[in-house]
Design an enzyme around this catalytic site. Structure first.
Site, mmCIF file in Angstrom:
data_model
loop_
_atom_site.group_PDB
_atom_site.id
_atom_site.type_symbol
_atom_site.label_atom_id
_atom_site.label_comp_id
_atom_site.label_asym_id
_atom_site.label_seq_id
_atom_site.Cartn_x
_atom_site.Cartn_y
_atom_site.Cartn_z
ATOM 1 N N LYS A 85 22.797 -16.907 -8.045
ATOM 2 C CA LYS A 85 21.825 -17.886 -8.102
ATOM 3 C C LYS A 85 22.239 -19.304 -8.690
ATOM 4 O O LYS A 85 21.525 -20.149 -9.349
ATOM 5 C CB LYS A 85 20.345 -17.274 -8.658
ATOM 6 C CG LYS A 85 19.891 -16.371 -8.097
ATOM 7 C CD LYS A 85 18.578 -15.902 -8.981
ATOM 8 C CE LYS A 85 17.814 -15.006 -7.922
ATOM 9 N NZ LYS A 85 18.605 -13.551 -7.769
ATOM 10 N N GLU B 12 12.370 -20.089 -15.002
ATOM 11 C CA GLU B 12 13.312 -19.403 -14.019
ATOM 12 C C GLU B 12 12.706 -19.754 -12.926
ATOM 13 O O GLU B 12 11.568 -19.225 -12.538
ATOM 14 C CB GLU B 12 13.638 -17.996 -14.368
ATOM 15 C CG GLU B 12 14.535 -17.552 -15.380
ATOM 16 C CD GLU B 12 15.074 -16.071 -15.309
ATOM 17 O OE1 GLU B 12 14.840 -15.525 -14.350
ATOM 18 O OE2 GLU B 12 15.234 -15.520 -16.351
ATOM 19 N N ASP C 230 19.939 -7.834 -15.842
ATOM 20 C CA ASP C 230 20.839 -8.099 -14.335
ATOM 21 C C ASP C 230 22.231 -8.311 -14.937
ATOM 22 O O ASP C 230 22.946 -8.222 -14.334
ATOM 23 C CB ASP C 230 20.071 -9.185 -13.793
ATOM 24 C CG ASP C 230 20.812 -9.389 -12.426
ATOM 25 O OD1 ASP C 230 21.265 -8.418 -11.827
ATOM 26 O OD2 ASP C 230 20.911 -10.588 -12.289
ATOM 27 N N ASN D 244 12.435 -11.933 -22.964
ATOM 28 C CA ASN D 244 12.501 -12.273 -21.613
ATOM 29 C C ASN D 244 11.909 -11.192 -20.581
ATOM 30 O O ASN D 244 12.390 -10.035 -20.766
ATOM 31 C CB ASN D 244 14.057 -12.745 -21.085
ATOM 32 C CG ASN D 244 14.092 -12.959 -19.669
ATOM 33 O OD1 ASN D 244 13.653 -14.143 -19.205
ATOM 34 N ND2 ASN D 244 14.714 -11.971 -18.757
ATOM 35 N N GLU D 245 10.996 -11.351 -19.758
ATOM 36 C CA GLU D 245 10.188 -10.776 -18.933
ATOM 37 C C GLU D 245 9.859 -9.046 -19.387
ATOM 38 O O GLU D 245 10.370 -8.201 -18.984
ATOM 39 C CB GLU D 245 11.404 -10.542 -17.583
ATOM 40 C CG GLU D 245 11.335 -11.787 -16.652
ATOM 41 C CD GLU D 245 12.090 -11.601 -15.534
ATOM 42 O OE1 GLU D 245 12.718 -10.446 -15.396
ATOM 43 O OE2 GLU D 245 12.187 -12.788 -14.765
ATOM 44 N N ASN E 84 8.715 -17.162 -15.314
ATOM 45 C CA ASN E 84 9.840 -17.003 -14.430
ATOM 46 C C ASN E 84 9.321 -16.493 -12.877
ATOM 47 O O ASN E 84 8.654 -15.658 -12.846
ATOM 48 C CB ASN E 84 10.864 -15.584 -14.671
ATOM 49 C CG ASN E 84 11.493 -16.129 -16.158
ATOM 50 O OD1 ASN E 84 11.159 -17.098 -16.602
ATOM 51 N ND2 ASN E 84 11.908 -14.971 -16.704
ATOM 52 N N TYR F 255 12.180 -13.328 -3.864
ATOM 53 C CA TYR F 255 11.797 -11.750 -3.998
ATOM 54 C C TYR F 255 10.449 -11.557 -3.245
ATOM 55 O O TYR F 255 10.114 -10.635 -2.791
ATOM 56 C CB TYR F 255 11.883 -11.551 -5.633
ATOM 57 C CG TYR F 255 13.310 -11.343 -5.991
ATOM 58 C CD1 TYR F 255 14.352 -10.747 -5.418
ATOM 59 C CD2 TYR F 255 13.397 -12.072 -7.372
ATOM 60 C CE1 TYR F 255 15.591 -10.592 -6.195
ATOM 61 C CE2 TYR F 255 14.643 -12.159 -7.862
ATOM 62 C CZ TYR F 255 15.622 -11.387 -7.348
ATOM 63 O OH TYR F 255 17.154 -11.481 -7.723
ATOM 64 N N TRP G 256 17.140 -21.150 -12.582
ATOM 65 C CA TRP G 256 17.989 -20.155 -12.419
ATOM 66 C C TRP G 256 19.069 -19.917 -11.338
ATOM 67 O O TRP G 256 18.701 -19.831 -10.381
ATOM 68 C CB TRP G 256 17.220 -18.678 -12.667
ATOM 69 C CG TRP G 256 18.200 -17.574 -12.995
ATOM 70 C CD1 TRP G 256 18.626 -16.540 -12.482
ATOM 71 C CD2 TRP G 256 18.574 -17.318 -14.308
ATOM 72 N NE1 TRP G 256 19.010 -15.805 -12.822
ATOM 73 C CE2 TRP G 256 19.464 -16.242 -14.072
ATOM 74 C CE3 TRP G 256 18.389 -17.790 -15.356
ATOM 75 C CZ2 TRP G 256 19.772 -15.734 -15.371
ATOM 76 C CZ3 TRP G 256 18.708 -17.204 -16.682
ATOM 77 C CH2 TRP G 256 19.543 -16.234 -16.574
ATOM 78 N N TYR H 89 9.779 -16.372 -8.530
ATOM 79 C CA TYR H 89 10.865 -16.140 -7.409
ATOM 80 C C TYR H 89 10.212 -16.316 -6.064
ATOM 81 O O TYR H 89 10.524 -15.522 -5.079
ATOM 82 C CB TYR H 89 11.731 -15.014 -7.444
ATOM 83 C CG TYR H 89 12.819 -15.393 -8.651
ATOM 84 C CD1 TYR H 89 13.950 -16.314 -8.368
ATOM 85 C CD2 TYR H 89 12.412 -14.745 -9.984
ATOM 86 C CE1 TYR H 89 14.858 -16.365 -9.510
ATOM 87 C CE2 TYR H 89 13.380 -15.128 -11.042
ATOM 88 C CZ TYR H 89 14.389 -15.946 -10.733
ATOM 89 O OH TYR H 89 15.327 -16.271 -11.996
#
Length: 599
Positions: free
Chosen positions: A569, A505, A160, A413-414, A467, A473, A550, A469
């Site tokens: 964010k 996150e 991102d 990460n992810e 992480n 999301y 985050w 959301y």
């Protein structure tokens, strides 16, 4: 690789400042063979993308050229001259006058080269650096370059944050002895009231009669231990430990001595502390630690990812103001000055590799696809990518292994950890990380597409980092549903793995100044309510040992419609003004510091 320092046997000439600068299309072929044909200048350290009000620089894909004239101090006769770049994003070719002296791949770790044979003490040389910002499927982080309908190159990537390029960290030359210390590895243990400092020195070939010595000094310079030889253990009686929020640093002084004369000397700051995972807890010095803080970015207006000591100090002071005790270097190694400062300030750090974007399933979700393969022979990321990932981990750990502030390695990460090929990709990397550093736990940040019952790699790691959301999301604008789903998710991980869980996150975008009386995404009020909901759930889950919001501050992102002037964010705006959630975090974390991390 040792950080350049001025000592009794070493000198450093910092080359930061304004350099001649231009893009590859403007400088002609083989630009290193003469003075760059440009009047444009760019600062080092800084990313170049935002310096000029011109989309050619903002959206550049390819090589950018930096050049300056350097005079070697005349007093450096008889020494070795080393050239060091703290980072070049993402690939560099370095020329001294007409000669290519070194190339390096990887945008966030340092590299150096001996240029003694190319320069003369008291003389000048032309230093030219070509920095290539292109990402490929075999780079870390990965990406791809294609051509748009107008024939222009376009960089594609799966992370991102904006792909800033250039020389974002310092460049220097240093004078070192031919007979010298090349590397130091230090680990520490606690034995009752004593501290044990184990050391391993790497030196150049030593001449007959040369001896390696090591002393340990307190902060006021008192010698509390000594040893000789390239390897050994020094005991520190009545040791003062490095603790979160209460840093204490000893200085290890390594020397090469011959005929009674110190031929080389190098000081290293050392914090005596231990880290371990026991059951579902992370222990620092044998005591449970609860992580409060942020995922961050090296990102600021104009400078992009350029290191700035003013922002460094201000960001740490803002973290201290919120009551944060830790942060993750999302999603790449930060400038080493950041870790030096964390060492001195007692801030705990999770050091993360630049392996972000190893997940084709994210794009598949946006495009409505149902089956993709990220890893393995049929996927985008195979042995070549893994080899690059391994090389990056070697450089990361080699640079940061001695920092007491770093208590854990995050190696990705992810990633697409639901992909069956992920295990063959990651198992060797986890083993490598433990081989390179057996003293710290290892983790990675899980993405929601891989749940506790579908993730194929989580058992390889010491700590579960996730992480999430919900409320943003997923379950957008429905915090009641988000709370139920988050709790079920966390309880699934707890029951399946019986390991410490860090929520690495969570958060929501918020436009500074936007308020609403009822739940409204993008408002400061919704961001605050969402964060509070997550924290209620954390307090109900015994295995949760950390919360990293985050993000610390708004940051520049890829130019897509979901991102209006970047990712919003942040708890702080990009220029570090607090949003409402910052005050809520301050209230919680300052009270938690006593409840969960008693002195």
């Amino acid at each position: 690789m040792l950080t350049p320092k001025i000592t009794s046997t070493r000198e450093v000439l910092n080359l930061d400042g304004l350099w001649r600068f231009d893009l590859d299309a403007a400088v002609g072929e083989e630009p290193w063979r003469a003075t760059l044909r440009t009047t444009r200048e760019a600062p080092v350290p800084a990313s170049y993308n935002d310096l000029f009000p011109d989309p050619r620089f903002r959206d550049h894909v390819g090589v950018a050229w930096y050049q300056r004239t350097v005079r070697v101090p005349h007093g450096w006769r008889g020494t070795r001259v080393m050239l060091r770049l703290d980072a070049a994003t993402h690939e560099a070719a370095v020329y001294v006058d007409d000669d290519l002296v070194v190339t390096h791949v990887g945008g966030y770790t340092p590299f150096e080269v001996d240029i003694t044979g190319h320069v003369t003490a008291g003389g000048e040389f032309r230093l030219t650096i070509g920095v290539d910002n292109r990402l490929t499927p075999s780079s870390i982080p990965p990406g791809s370059v294609d051509t748009d309908s107008l024939g222009r190159p376009r960089q594609r990537y799966m992370h991102d944050f904006f792909n800033y390029g250039g020389l974002a960290r310092s460049v220097s030359i240093q004078s070192v002895p031919a007979e010298r210390i090349d590397d130091i590895t230090v680990t520490t243990e606690i034995d009752g009231t004593s501290g044990l400092v184990s050391y391993d020195l790497v030196t150049t070939d030593l001449t007959p009669g040369a001896e390696v010595r090591l002393r340990v000094l307190t902060a006021d310079g008192t010698v509390v231990g000594a040893s000789s030889g390239s390897r050994g253990v020094v005991e520190i009686p009545d040791v003062r430990l490095w603790r979160p929020g209460a840093a204490y640093l000893y200085t290890v002084v390594a020397e090469i001595v011959r005929d009674g004369e110190v031929r080389d000397s190098y000081p290293l700051a050392v914090g005596v502390r231990t880290v371990e995972v026991r059951g579902n807890r992370v222990l620092i010095n044998g005591e449970p630690f609860y992580f409060t803080g942020f995922g961050k970015h090296e990102d600021s207006p104009v400078r992009g990812k350029g290191h700035d000591p003013a922002y460094l100090v201000h960001d740490f002071e803002l973290m201290r103001w919120t009551g944060a005790n830790s942060f993750r270097t999302s999603h790449y190694p930060y400038a080493e000055e950041v870790l030096d400062y964390a060492d001195r300030q007692g801030i705990v750090v999770i050091g993360e590799a630049a392996a972000v974007g190893l997940n084709l399933a994210i794009a598949a979700g946006y495009l409505g696809q149902t089956e993709v393969t990220t890893f393995g022979p049929r996927g985008a990321f195979g042995d070549t990518t893994r080899d690059a990932h391994a090389a990056h981990l070697r450089e990361l750990i080699a640079r940061d292994k001695n920092h007491p502030s770093i208590v854990m390695w995050s190696i990705a990460n992810e990633p697409d950890s639901r992909d069956p090929g992920a295990r063959d990709y990651f198992a060797p990397l986890v083993s490598l990380t433990r081989e390179l550093d057996p003293t710290r736990p290892v983790t990675y940040a899980n993405m929601i597409l891989a749940q506790h019952d579908t993730d194929v790699i989580a058992d390889l790691f010491d700590v579960v980092s996730i992480n999430r959301y919900y409320g943003w999301y997923q379950d957008t604008n429905d915090l009641a549903a988000a709370e139920a789903h988050l709790e079920a998710d966390l309880r699934g991980w707890e029951a399946s793995f019986h390991k410490p869980i860090i929520v690495s996150e969570f958060g929501a975008d918020a436009i500074a100044g936007l308020h609403a009386a009822v739940d409204q995404p993008w408002s400061e009020d919704y961001q605050t309510a969402l964060v509070a909901m997550y924290q209620r759930v954390f307090d109900r889950i015994d295995s949760v040992v950390g919360e990293h919001v985050w993000a610390f501050a708004d940051f520049q992102a890829m130019p897509i419609t979901q991102r209006v002037d970047g990712n919003k964010k942040g708890v702080f705006t990009r220029d570090r003004r607090p949003k409402a959630v910052a005050h809520a975090l301050r209230a919680r974390w300052t009270s938690l510091s006593q409840a969960k991390n008693p002195e």
